[in-house]
Scaffold this motif. Sequence first.
Motif, mmCIF file in Angstrom:
data_model
loop_
_atom_site.group_PDB
_atom_site.id
_atom_site.type_symbol
_atom_site.label_atom_id
_atom_site.label_comp_id
_atom_site.label_asym_id
_atom_site.label_seq_id
_atom_site.Cartn_x
_atom_site.Cartn_y
_atom_site.Cartn_z
ATOM 1 N N ARG A 1 5.769 40.715 29.726
ATOM 2 C CA ARG A 1 5.967 41.241 31.051
ATOM 3 C C ARG A 1 7.253 40.713 31.673
ATOM 4 N NH1 ARG A 1 1.926 41.470 36.061
ATOM 5 N NH2 ARG A 1 3.528 41.653 37.544
ATOM 6 N N MET A 2 7.536 39.463 31.527
ATOM 7 C CA MET A 2 8.738 38.890 32.121
ATOM 8 C C MET A 2 9.746 38.638 31.024
ATOM 9 S SD MET A 2 9.825 37.760 35.040
ATOM 10 C CE MET A 2 10.992 36.648 35.760
ATOM 11 N N SER A 3 10.938 39.139 31.197
ATOM 12 C CA SER A 3 11.967 38.904 30.198
ATOM 13 C C SER A 3 13.201 38.359 30.897
ATOM 14 C CB SER A 3 12.295 40.183 29.456
ATOM 15 O OG SER A 3 12.627 41.197 30.362
ATOM 16 N N LEU A 4 13.695 37.239 30.431
ATOM 17 C CA LEU A 4 14.849 36.608 31.041
ATOM 18 C C LEU A 4 15.865 36.197 29.985
ATOM 19 C CD1 LEU A 4 13.083 34.330 33.651
ATOM 20 C CD2 LEU A 4 14.379 36.388 34.109
ATOM 21 N N HIS A 30 9.017 58.412 34.612
ATOM 22 C CA HIS A 30 7.883 57.485 34.703
ATOM 23 C C HIS A 30 7.937 56.777 36.064
ATOM 24 C CE1 HIS A 30 4.768 54.892 33.018
ATOM 25 N NE2 HIS A 30 5.424 53.856 33.499
ATOM 26 N N PRO A 31 7.504 57.443 37.146
ATOM 27 C CA PRO A 31 7.631 56.871 38.497
ATOM 28 C C PRO A 31 6.528 55.855 38.830
ATOM 29 C CG PRO A 31 6.670 59.049 38.639
ATOM 30 C CD PRO A 31 6.978 58.800 37.173
ATOM 31 N N HIS A 32 6.540 54.745 38.110
ATOM 32 C CA HIS A 32 5.521 53.719 38.318
ATOM 33 C C HIS A 32 6.167 52.350 38.459
ATOM 34 C CE1 HIS A 32 2.475 56.702 37.408
ATOM 35 N NE2 HIS A 32 3.178 57.030 36.331
ATOM 36 N N LEU A 33 5.370 51.393 38.862
ATOM 37 C CA LEU A 33 5.838 50.025 39.028
ATOM 38 C C LEU A 33 6.481 49.520 37.742
ATOM 39 C CD1 LEU A 33 5.836 47.619 41.006
ATOM 40 C CD2 LEU A 33 3.662 46.925 40.009
ATOM 41 N N TYR A 38 12.502 49.348 32.408
ATOM 42 C CA TYR A 38 12.790 50.062 31.162
ATOM 43 C C TYR A 38 14.266 50.440 31.117
ATOM 44 C CZ TYR A 38 7.795 50.331 30.306
ATOM 45 O OH TYR A 38 6.487 50.007 30.087
ATOM 46 N N GLY A 39 14.845 50.751 32.273
ATOM 47 C CA GLY A 39 16.280 51.020 32.337
ATOM 48 C C GLY A 39 17.084 49.822 31.873
ATOM 49 N N PHE A 40 16.633 48.622 32.240
ATOM 50 C CA PHE A 40 17.282 47.388 31.794
ATOM 51 C C PHE A 40 17.196 47.260 30.270
ATOM 52 C CE2 PHE A 40 16.648 42.972 30.474
ATOM 53 C CZ PHE A 40 17.850 42.415 30.870
ATOM 54 N N ILE A 41 16.019 47.512 29.733
ATOM 55 C CA ILE A 41 15.818 47.405 28.287
ATOM 56 C C ILE A 41 16.687 48.420 27.551
ATOM 57 C CG2 ILE A 41 14.129 47.718 26.424
ATOM 58 C CD1 ILE A 41 12.037 46.587 28.472
ATOM 59 N N PRO A 96 5.841 26.201 33.208
ATOM 60 C CA PRO A 96 6.609 27.401 33.559
ATOM 61 C C PRO A 96 7.671 27.036 34.601
ATOM 62 C CG PRO A 96 4.254 27.819 33.666
ATOM 63 C CD PRO A 96 4.428 26.347 33.500
ATOM 64 N N MET A 97 8.795 27.717 34.556
ATOM 65 C CA MET A 97 9.881 27.405 35.483
ATOM 66 C C MET A 97 9.815 28.215 36.771
ATOM 67 S SD MET A 97 13.119 26.881 32.919
ATOM 68 C CE MET A 97 13.205 28.577 32.420
ATOM 69 N N VAL A 98 9.029 29.282 36.810
ATOM 70 C CA VAL A 98 9.011 30.167 37.964
ATOM 71 C C VAL A 98 7.575 30.427 38.393
ATOM 72 C CG1 VAL A 98 9.632 32.463 38.821
ATOM 73 C CG2 VAL A 98 11.117 31.310 37.176
ATOM 74 N N LEU A 99 7.315 30.254 39.692
ATOM 75 C CA LEU A 99 6.048 30.665 40.292
ATOM 76 C C LEU A 99 6.364 31.923 41.082
ATOM 77 C CD1 LEU A 99 3.098 30.274 41.050
ATOM 78 C CD2 LEU A 99 3.851 28.755 42.882
ATOM 79 N N HIS A 100 5.905 33.064 40.596
ATOM 80 C CA HIS A 100 6.280 34.349 41.168
ATOM 81 C C HIS A 100 5.119 34.935 41.954
ATOM 82 C CE1 HIS A 100 7.215 38.816 40.601
ATOM 83 N NE2 HIS A 100 8.005 38.357 41.535
ATOM 84 N N TYR A 101 5.284 34.971 43.265
ATOM 85 C CA TYR A 101 4.285 35.609 44.124
ATOM 86 C C TYR A 101 4.621 37.087 44.204
ATOM 87 C CZ TYR A 101 2.947 30.966 45.712
ATOM 88 O OH TYR A 101 2.507 29.683 45.770
ATOM 89 N N CYS A 102 4.068 37.872 43.297
ATOM 90 C CA CYS A 102 4.480 39.264 43.205
ATOM 91 C C CYS A 102 3.567 40.218 43.956
ATOM 92 C CB CYS A 102 4.575 39.691 41.744
ATOM 93 S SG CYS A 102 3.022 39.556 40.863
ATOM 94 N N GLU A 103 2.415 39.762 44.360
ATOM 95 C CA GLU A 103 1.453 40.676 44.958
ATOM 96 C C GLU A 103 0.765 40.013 46.142
ATOM 97 O OE1 GLU A 103 -1.297 42.251 42.098
ATOM 98 O OE2 GLU A 103 0.175 42.094 40.507
#
Length: 126
Positions: A1-4, A30-33, A38-41, A96-103
């Motif tokens: 899910r996360m790619s850096l 594909h108008p979804h979250l 995918y554009g990045f990939i 983990p290096m990041v705590l992501h409050y995404c929701e």
Amino acid sequence: RMSLPLYLAGDMYQIAVKWTEFAPRVVQIHPHLFSEMYGFIYATLQLQLPFTLLRSIVVSVTTTRTREGWALVDGLNDEEVQDVCRATPPPGTKIPMVLHYCERYMYGPMFFSKYRLKKNIMNCEK
């Protein structure tokens, strides 16, 4: 899910150009979250840049135990958790290096949103 993946500044410029080409088209199909990712990939593939998926660098969604760094968090004992909170984990501690409050999160009458946090939320002394 996360790619850096780590890219040099020149690579990031090239990625940004291609990303802005691909992302709107992907969103139309594909108008979804996360569809813009995918554009990045597609941009990195088009530019033939190496890509590595990192699964342990971030924690965010508590319902996914295998796609994020929760195993590293669960492996900490109480003392290590306190050290991490004080930003002085012992050498070699894997976290983990990041705590992501995404929701926003709700459970019964309780509610959490990153937009309602106090400014000093990461202060362990409070």
